[in-house]
Design a protein around this motif. Structure first.
Motif, PDB file in Angstrom:
ATOM      1  N   ILE A  19     -31.644 101.411 148.958  1.00 34.19           N
ATOM      2  CA  ILE A  19     -30.762 101.180 147.811  1.00 34.19           C
ATOM      3  C   ILE A  19     -29.325 101.391 148.264  1.00 34.19           C
ATOM      4  N   HIS A  20     -28.479 100.382 148.044  1.00 30.42           N
ATOM      5  CA  HIS A  20     -27.097 100.429 148.524  1.00 30.42           C
ATOM      6  C   HIS A  20     -26.094 100.736 147.422  1.00 30.42           C
ATOM      7  N   GLY A  21     -26.500 100.562 146.168  1.00 28.36           N
ATOM      8  CA  GLY A  21     -25.571 100.818 145.080  1.00 28.36           C
ATOM      9  C   GLY A  21     -26.291 100.911 143.751  1.00 28.36           C
ATOM     10  N   LYS A  22     -25.692 101.649 142.819  1.00 30.09           N
ATOM     11  CA  LYS A  22     -26.264 101.782 141.472  1.00 30.09           C
ATOM     12  C   LYS A  22     -25.155 101.649 140.436  1.00 30.09           C
ATOM     13  N   ASP A  23     -25.530 101.143 139.265  1.00 29.65           N
ATOM     14  CA  ASP A  23     -24.627 101.084 138.121  1.00 29.65           C
ATOM     15  C   ASP A  23     -25.490 101.304 136.889  1.00 29.65           C
ATOM     16  N   GLY A  24     -25.470 102.515 136.341  1.00 33.78           N
ATOM     17  CA  GLY A  24     -26.421 102.863 135.294  1.00 33.78           C
ATOM     18  C   GLY A  24     -27.826 102.869 135.881  1.00 33.78           C
ATOM     19  N   ALA A  25     -28.759 102.220 135.196  1.00 34.44           N
ATOM     20  CA  ALA A  25     -30.130 102.136 135.703  1.00 34.44           C
ATOM     21  C   ALA A  25     -30.283 101.037 136.754  1.00 34.44           C
ATOM     22  N   ALA A  26     -29.322 100.119 136.829  1.00 28.47           N
ATOM     23  CA  ALA A  26     -29.412  98.977 137.746  1.00 28.47           C
ATOM     24  C   ALA A  26     -29.185  99.428 139.185  1.00 28.47           C
ATOM     25  N   ARG A  27     -29.886  98.742 140.108  1.00 25.00           N
ATOM     26  CA  ARG A  27     -29.757  99.053 141.542  1.00 25.00           C
ATOM     27  C   ARG A  27     -29.551  97.753 142.326  1.00 25.00           C
ATOM     28  N   THR A  28     -28.862  97.864 143.439  1.00 25.60           N
ATOM     29  CA  THR A  28     -28.810  96.773 144.404  1.00 25.60           C
ATOM     30  C   THR A  28     -29.143  97.341 145.772  1.00 25.60           C
ATOM     31  N   GLY A  29     -29.893  96.577 146.551  1.00 25.42           N
ATOM     32  CA  GLY A  29     -30.310  97.069 147.862  1.00 25.42           C
ATOM     33  C   GLY A  29     -30.948  95.976 148.675  1.00 25.42           C
ATOM     34  N   VAL A  30     -31.813  96.377 149.598  1.00 22.35           N
ATOM     35  CA  VAL A  30     -32.473  95.431 150.493  1.00 22.35           C
ATOM     36  C   VAL A  30     -33.917  95.866 150.719  1.00 22.35           C
ATOM     37  N   VAL A  31     -34.833  94.926 150.554  1.00 18.45           N
ATOM     38  CA  VAL A  31     -36.218  95.120 150.975  1.00 18.45           C
ATOM     39  C   VAL A  31     -36.315  94.584 152.398  1.00 18.45           C
ATOM     40  N   HIS A  32     -36.716  95.437 153.330  1.00 16.06           N
ATOM     41  CA  HIS A  32     -36.809  95.050 154.740  1.00 16.06           C
ATOM     42  C   HIS A  32     -38.260  94.694 155.059  1.00 16.06           C
TER      43      HIS A  32
END
Length: 376
Positions: A9-22
């Motif tokens: 997980i590279h970032g969060k905003d509230g419950a939302a997440r952004t990241g990468v599945v490797h």
């Protein structure tokens, strides 16, 4: 050495997440939308065209592929990736959802589901063990547990029995999957609209242990309000450090709302199916290219879109080729729709990373509320 499956997980905003599945076959940026390649093809699209829209991963359908051309045949031909000329990650569903929809053609038992093929009437048995075997033969990177999914509305007793059966099947799926470095197995949370049943399902799945977790049993007739009601708590019942996949969703506003609630992965036939039926999905909502108002309109579908349909062709042309039943109509409108979906996902990822998701979502809804441009 085979690259193991992982999620960062590279970032969060509230419950939302952004990241990468490797994965061993490449990275999947999240939130991610997976175009559906039911029968080893995203309809009306070349694989390289799908990739050009920004897709990192495709979804393949176990049920359809086991019936035609057959999992064993596909394995002899090098697996699904080689067969369909897609060298990036593929997720395959378990086949359970399609089998469950064949209510007049199937018999459900503890062992699995006995059913007759909708193609030729031949008899088949699909169990957790057979589903895992088929997905291994296909060579999919992300494998889904075999589960049962009742259509909603359904009474609580039916939902509870179905959920508990799915949990027993999840344990059998995990055992049958075995140790496969470079491949991942996702468990599927069930429980309908019942918070306590979904909590029980999530706890059972975590005890078994999976590489990722799906939220199943939604987008099956309950409506957006009820679905969001479940998503207000369901993602939080699942592990924070694993990807969360909302199966079969959905419309652009469904996806935006689900991302706000902590979902990472999505799939839906809507962008490709809409493209084949003359519907373009845009920032300003859906455009029905069949309508006569487009017959002499020289403007693109969306002047801010960089897909081939918008940069090279007018609404008038798209209206004409749809009316003339030309194949290029399905090709261009599907490309546009998939491009729009991937652009939406990229926008969500960027907004979460910047801590600006609320502003992005407000603009998303404002543009859709404005509606299409006035006719020329």
């Amino acid at each position: 050495m085979i690259k193991r499956f992982s999620f960062s997980i590279h970032g969060k905003d509230g419950a939302a997440r952004t990241g990468v599945v490797h994965t061993a076959r490449g990275d999947i940026r999240t939130p991610a939308f997976m175009p559906v390649g039911t029968a080893a093809t995203v309809k009306a699209m070349m694989p390289e065209s799908v990739r050009a829209t920004g897709a990192d991963i495709l979804l393949g359908n176990t049920y359809h592929l086991m019936l035609r051309p057959g999992a064993e045949r596909m394995a002899r031909l090098g697996g699904l990736h080689a067969f369909m000329n897609w060298d990036r990650p593929i997720l395959t569903d378990s086949g359970g959802f399609q089998v469950m929809s064949l209510t007049s053609l199937r018999k459900l038992t503890e062992k699995g589901v006995e059913f007759r093929s909708h193609v030729d009437g031949s008899k088949h048995m699909l169990s957790p063990e057979r589903s895992m075997e088929i997905q291994r033969l296909l060579g999919s990177d992300i494998v889904m547990c075999f589960d049962e999914c009742p259509a909603l509305p359904a009474d609580r007793t039916r939902i509870e029995e179905s959920m508990q059966l799915s949990m027993r099947w999840a344990e059998r799926s995990k055992e049958a999957f075995g140790d496969r470095p470079g491949h991942a197995l996702f468990g599927i949370q069930q429980g309908g609209l019942e918070q306590d049943l979904r909590g029980e399902s999530a706890a059972t799945l975590q005890k078994i242990g999976f590489d990722g977790y799906a939220i199943g049993g939604l987008a099956v007739g309950e409506g957006q309000e009820a679905m969001f009601g479940v998503l207000d708590y369901a993602p939080g019942q699942l592990p924070q450090d694993k990807p969360r996949y909302l199966m079969g969703v959905g419309k652009p506003d469904d996806i935006v709302g689900a991302v706000q609630r902590g979902v990472d992965m999505f799939d839906c036939v809507l962008p490709s199916r809409s493209g084949r039926t003359g519907q373009a999905l845009t920032r300003r909502g859906a455009i029905n290219i069949k309508n006569a108002r487009h017959a002499e309109d020289p403007r693109p579908l969306d002047p801010d879109c960089t897909c081939p349909a918008c940069t090279n062709y007018s609404r008038a042309y798209l209206h004409h080729v749809f009316k003339a039943q030309e194949i290029i109509s399905s090709m261009l409108l599907t490309w546009h729709n998939l491009h729009y979906y991937q652009e939406l996902m990229a926008g969500l990822r960027g907004a979460i990373a910047a801590g600006a998701l609320d502003a992005f979502v407000a603009e998303f809804h404002a543009q859709r509320a404005a509606g299409d441009f006035e006719p020329v």
